[in-house]
Each structure stands twice: as C-alpha cells, then as structure tokens.
Design an enzyme around this catalytic site. Structure first.
Site, mmCIF file in Angstrom:
data_model
loop_
_atom_site.group_PDB
_atom_site.id
_atom_site.type_symbol
_atom_site.label_atom_id
_atom_site.label_comp_id
_atom_site.label_asym_id
_atom_site.label_seq_id
_atom_site.Cartn_x
_atom_site.Cartn_y
_atom_site.Cartn_z
ATOM 1 N N PRO A 231 0.856 -1.191 0.000
ATOM 2 C CA PRO A 231 0.000 0.000 0.000
ATOM 3 C C PRO A 231 0.889 1.236 0.000
ATOM 4 C CG PRO A 231 -0.004 -1.050 2.176
ATOM 5 C CD PRO A 231 0.800 -1.929 1.267
ATOM 6 N N GLN B 173 -7.021 -1.311 2.544
ATOM 7 C CA GLN B 173 -6.406 -1.053 3.852
ATOM 8 C C GLN B 173 -7.113 0.100 4.555
ATOM 9 O OE1 GLN B 173 -2.548 0.946 4.789
ATOM 10 N NE2 GLN B 173 -1.902 -1.123 5.315
ATOM 11 N N CYS C 107 1.917 2.624 10.243
ATOM 12 C CA CYS C 107 2.284 3.967 9.781
ATOM 13 C C CYS C 107 2.979 4.756 10.901
ATOM 14 C CB CYS C 107 1.046 4.720 9.291
ATOM 15 S SG CYS C 107 1.479 6.352 8.661
ATOM 16 N N LYS D 210 -0.965 -5.035 8.566
ATOM 17 C CA LYS D 210 0.385 -4.654 8.149
ATOM 18 C C LYS D 210 0.987 -3.828 9.277
ATOM 19 C CE LYS D 210 3.047 -2.532 4.468
ATOM 20 N NZ LYS D 210 3.290 -1.161 4.955
ATOM 21 N N ASN E 256 8.493 -7.393 4.308
ATOM 22 C CA ASN E 256 8.473 -6.160 3.511
ATOM 23 C C ASN E 256 9.601 -5.234 3.963
ATOM 24 O OD1 ASN E 256 6.898 -3.122 3.981
ATOM 25 N ND2 ASN E 256 7.251 -3.842 1.917
ATOM 26 N N GLY E 257 10.144 -4.520 2.995
ATOM 27 C CA GLY E 257 11.169 -3.523 3.294
ATOM 28 C C GLY E 257 12.421 -3.727 2.470
ATOM 29 N N GLY F 291 7.278 -2.319 -2.433
ATOM 30 C CA GLY F 291 6.670 -0.999 -2.541
ATOM 31 C C GLY F 291 7.444 -0.106 -3.483
ATOM 32 N N ARG F 292 8.447 0.587 -2.937
ATOM 33 C CA ARG F 292 9.154 1.604 -3.718
ATOM 34 C C ARG F 292 9.843 1.047 -4.961
ATOM 35 N NH1 ARG F 292 12.309 3.755 1.339
ATOM 36 N NH2 ARG F 292 12.083 1.527 1.763
HETATM 37 C C1 LIG Z 1 4.824 7.024 -0.602
HETATM 38 C C2 LIG Z 1 4.548 5.919 0.380
HETATM 39 C C3 LIG Z 1 3.268 5.767 0.896
HETATM 40 C C4 LIG Z 1 2.982 4.733 1.800
HETATM 41 N N1 LIG Z 1 1.697 4.547 2.231
HETATM 42 C C5 LIG Z 1 1.398 3.471 3.013
HETATM 43 C C6 LIG Z 1 0.053 3.164 3.359
HETATM 44 O O1 LIG Z 1 -0.903 3.834 2.947
HETATM 45 N N2 LIG Z 1 -0.153 2.082 4.162
HETATM 46 C C7 LIG Z 1 0.877 1.289 4.619
HETATM 47 O O2 LIG Z 1 0.640 0.308 5.329
HETATM 48 N N3 LIG Z 1 2.150 1.548 4.274
HETATM 49 C C8 LIG Z 1 2.430 2.598 3.480
HETATM 50 N N4 LIG Z 1 3.722 2.809 3.084
HETATM 51 C C9 LIG Z 1 4.769 1.856 3.484
HETATM 52 C C10 LIG Z 1 4.953 0.785 2.394
HETATM 53 O O3 LIG Z 1 3.789 0.012 2.252
HETATM 54 C C11 LIG Z 1 6.137 -0.148 2.720
HETATM 55 O O4 LIG Z 1 5.899 -0.753 3.959
HETATM 56 C C12 LIG Z 1 7.465 0.592 2.781
HETATM 57 O O5 LIG Z 1 7.614 1.480 1.699
HETATM 58 C C13 LIG Z 1 8.647 -0.391 2.796
HETATM 59 O O6 LIG Z 1 8.625 -1.213 1.660
HETATM 60 P P1 LIG Z 1 9.571 -0.938 0.371
HETATM 61 O O7 LIG Z 1 10.969 -0.813 0.878
HETATM 62 O O8 LIG Z 1 9.345 -2.125 -0.507
HETATM 63 O O9 LIG Z 1 9.095 0.351 -0.234
HETATM 64 C C14 LIG Z 1 4.019 3.852 2.211
HETATM 65 C C15 LIG Z 1 5.304 4.025 1.694
HETATM 66 C C16 LIG Z 1 5.577 5.027 0.784
HETATM 67 C C17 LIG Z 1 6.967 5.146 0.219
#
Ligand SMILES: Cc1cc2nc3c(=O)[nH]c(=O)nc-3n(C[C@H](O)[C@H](O)[C@H](O)COP(=O)(O)O)c2cc1C
Length: 353
Positions: A20, A75, A107, A146, A206-207, A228-229
């Site tokens: 998300p 979510q 969050c 999450k 995740n991460g 995610g990113r």
């Molecule tokens: C721009 C942005 C918005 C995010 N919004 C949410 C969200 O709405 N809900 C949530 O559980 N995590 C949110 N996250 C966290 C991501 O879901 C994820 O846990 C985090 O980016 C780490 O994963 P990654 O390294 O693969 O990006 C957000 C992250 C980013 C970068």
C-alpha cells in the site's frame, strides 16, 4: 473468497504483494502493475475507517475498481473498534467486490501516531486485538494486518502477532523496521523469520526488497514478499524465474523472455513507453483529466529513470497539464528514438549523446 491466498500456499508457492502506498498507489497504479505482473496481490493505500463510515462519497470514489485489480484488499486505519466494524459492513457490500480488509498498524507518521492510529497500535495492543475481533464479527472477508517490528524496540513482536492471530487475523505483513526508524537504516528480517516459527498464519516480509529474485533470496521460511518503492515506474520488478518460465504466464503478460537477464527483468524502451502510456490513460480514465494529468507527472519520470535522454524530457513531463500533452511527449520519444525501441535503458544500451 475467504483467505484467497490459501490455494497458492498449498502449492508451496510464495505470495507476492504490491505494498500500500498512499500518494502513489491507486486504481490506475494497480492496473499498470497488474498489466505486466498479473500474479501479484494488491493492498490499497490506507483509508480512514471513520471516513468510509461518514462519507458515502469517499466509499464510492475509492472502493470501485477495475476487474484486473482483483482480488483487491482495502487497507483501513483508525482506533475505534466499532468504527472498523461499521467500515467493514460498507466495504463488504457486494457492489464493491472487495476481497479482504487490511488494518494499518505500521504507519509511523507523527500525525497518525498522535491520533492513536497506525503504529501506535503496537503499543496499545488491547485496542489492536479488539479491532481485529470486531472486524471478524462484522464481516466474512479475511482480515490481515500490516505492521512493523515494534514501535521503538521495546515491544514483543511474537506476542503482538500471537494476539492478532487469536483475535482472528488471517495474514500479517511485517515491515522490517521499527516505527521509530521510519525509513532510516536497513530493513532487517531476522525477527520476522523467528516470528514465523511461533504463529500459524501466513507471514509476509516487507522492506527494501529490490525485485522478485531479491525477494526469493530473502523470503526463507516466510510465506511471501511485499514490494513498494521498487515498483515506482517499474511494474517489471515482480517478474522472476518462475514467471518467465511459465508459458501460461507469458500469455497473460506482455513481457519478453529475452529481456530477463541474471534474475532481473530489463524492459526495452518500447515496453517502457507502452507502460507509461497505459498508466497515463488509466489515471485520467479513473481520476479525470485535471487531477489525472497532474498526478501522472511523478509516475512518468520514474519510468524513465534509467533512460539517458530523460533530462531533455523531464522538465516537460513534470509540467504536463493534459493527457494529450503527456501522450505527445511519449510519442515524441518513440519517434526520436525509433531505432532504440528494442534497447534496454537499465543495461546502458542507449548511450548518452
Ligand atoms: C509514498 C509511500 C506511501 C505509503 N503509504 C502506506 C500506506 O498507505 N499504508 C501502509 O501500510 N504503508 C504505506 N507505506 C509503506 C509501504 O507500504 C512499505 O511498507 C514501505 O515502503 C517499505 O517497503 P519498500 O521498501 O518495498 O518500499 C508507504 C510508503 C511510501 C513510500
């Protein structure tokens, strides 16, 4: 539809999720990802449980989606268990065809934590468990969570997830950082591997996962990965050996076998431009010309991050104000680089002038 991921786990297949991401993720984003990677499951960006209860407009704007996004998990965040139950009743309405509800307990944003939402539930454990219990009483949809390793290093992840499991959570995703860390340092999955030995529900890590192959190295005893990113401008990050060698998969996705090299999919410039066009069109289709053509700017530059010619186009891409203008720029690149459409920017195959 309950626990729709079960079938895959029974076949010993790892689950792959799109994270998300509020401000990036939306219906068009998910469609752009699933056009290339139809095997992924999507969890929406977070929405306020209270907001969904009080605003029919919000529910009618964010819950309808395209079939290609199915099965879609929504979510939600909040702190009042009764509100979650009311929100669940709205989300499960047949007309929206939502496949699951995920609760945001991760969050780290100050505003969110101060309100008692998101990662503050890692401290207010009893409220977290009550939310899951009430959700389960209210709906038949599977309830997932999450969250993070802990709030500030002083909470016990295993006890927390055991509590969620007892309350009825059917899947949990852990971002390998504490809430206090926000996005600093590196994600660490050590405690997540340990957690899995102590609970029965699927555990997703995740991460900082770069792509499917990286995820498969890190997943170990866990049930799946969430990216995610890595997906910014890169719907190909979910492609790995498994997909590229699956003839049925190749019928569903426009990927080309020859572009998968050493565990990573390297899209050609032509594929990138097609993906940009699809994303731009879907964003305008779902959000309207005005909003869609402004929001597409940040996505389009991401798609071109490895393209040496991006500098010339970036300025125009980040100021584009209409779909027509975005498509004109995309077509201009297509025309100016017509001899390079099969070349792969991420392999440096298009040289700088
Ligand atoms: C721009 C942005 C918005 C995010 N919004 C949410 C969200 O709405 N809900 C949530 O559980 N995590 C949110 N996250 C966290 C991501 O879901 C994820 O846990 C985090 O980016 C780490 O994963 P990654 O390294 O693969 O990006 C957000 C992250 C980013 C970068």
């Amino acid at each position: 539809m309950k626990d729709f991921w079960k079938k895959q786990l029974e076949k010993n297949e790892k689950l792959v999720f799109l994270a998300p991401m509020d401000g990036y993720g939306d219906s068009a984003y998910r469609q752009a990802m699933k056009r290339i990677s139809p095997h992924i499951f999507c969890i929406s960006e977070f929405y306020s449980a209270d907001g969904l209860v009080h605003s029919k407009f919000l529910a009618d704007s964010v819950l309808p989606h395209n079939k290609i996004e199915d099965p879609l998990i929504i979510q939600i965040f909040g702190k009042d268990p009764e509100m979650f139950a009311k929100a669940a009743k709205i989300i499960e309405s047949e007309k929206y065809n939502i496949a699951g509800i995920d609760v945001n307990m991760g969050c780290p944003a100050k505003k969110v934590v101060r309100s008692g939402h998101g990662s503050s539930l890692l401290i207010n454990e009893q409220t977290a468990f009550e939310i899951i219990k009430k959700l389960n009483e209210a709906t038949k949809l599977p309830i997932s969570v999450k969250t993070r390793l802990s709030f500030d290093g002083n909470q016990n992840l295993i006890n927390f997830v055991k509590g969620l499991e007892s309350a009825g959570a059917s899947l949990v995703t852990i971002h390998g950082r504490t809430a206090k860390q926000a996005y600093t340092g590196k994600a660490d999955f050590t405690d997540i591997y340990e957690l899995k030995k102590n609970v029965s529900i699927p555990v997703i890590c995740n991460g900082d996962i770069l792509n499917y192959s990286d995820g498969m190295q890190k997943v170990k005893n866990l049930d799946g990965i969430m990216l995610g990113r890595a997906s910014f401008g890169n719907p190909w990050c979910f492609i790995g050996e498994k997909q590229i060698n699956d003839e049925e998969f190749l019928k569903k996705s426009p990927i080309k076998k020859q572009n998968f090299i050493n565990g990573v999919y390297h899209p050609s410039l032509g594929e990138i431009l097609d993906a940009m066009q699809f994303h731009a069109e879907k964003l305008v289709e779902t959000k309207g010309e005005k909003k869609g053509s402004l929001e597409i700017r940040k996505h389009l530059v991401q798609y071109l991050k490895n393209f040496p010619g991006v500098k010339d186009y970036r300025k125009r891409l980040v100021t584009t104000e209409s779909l027509e203008n975005s498509l004109n720029i995309i077509n201009e690149i297509r025309k100016n680089f017509e001899d390079f459409l099969e070349k792969r920017p991420s392999l440096g195959e298009i040289e700088k002038e």
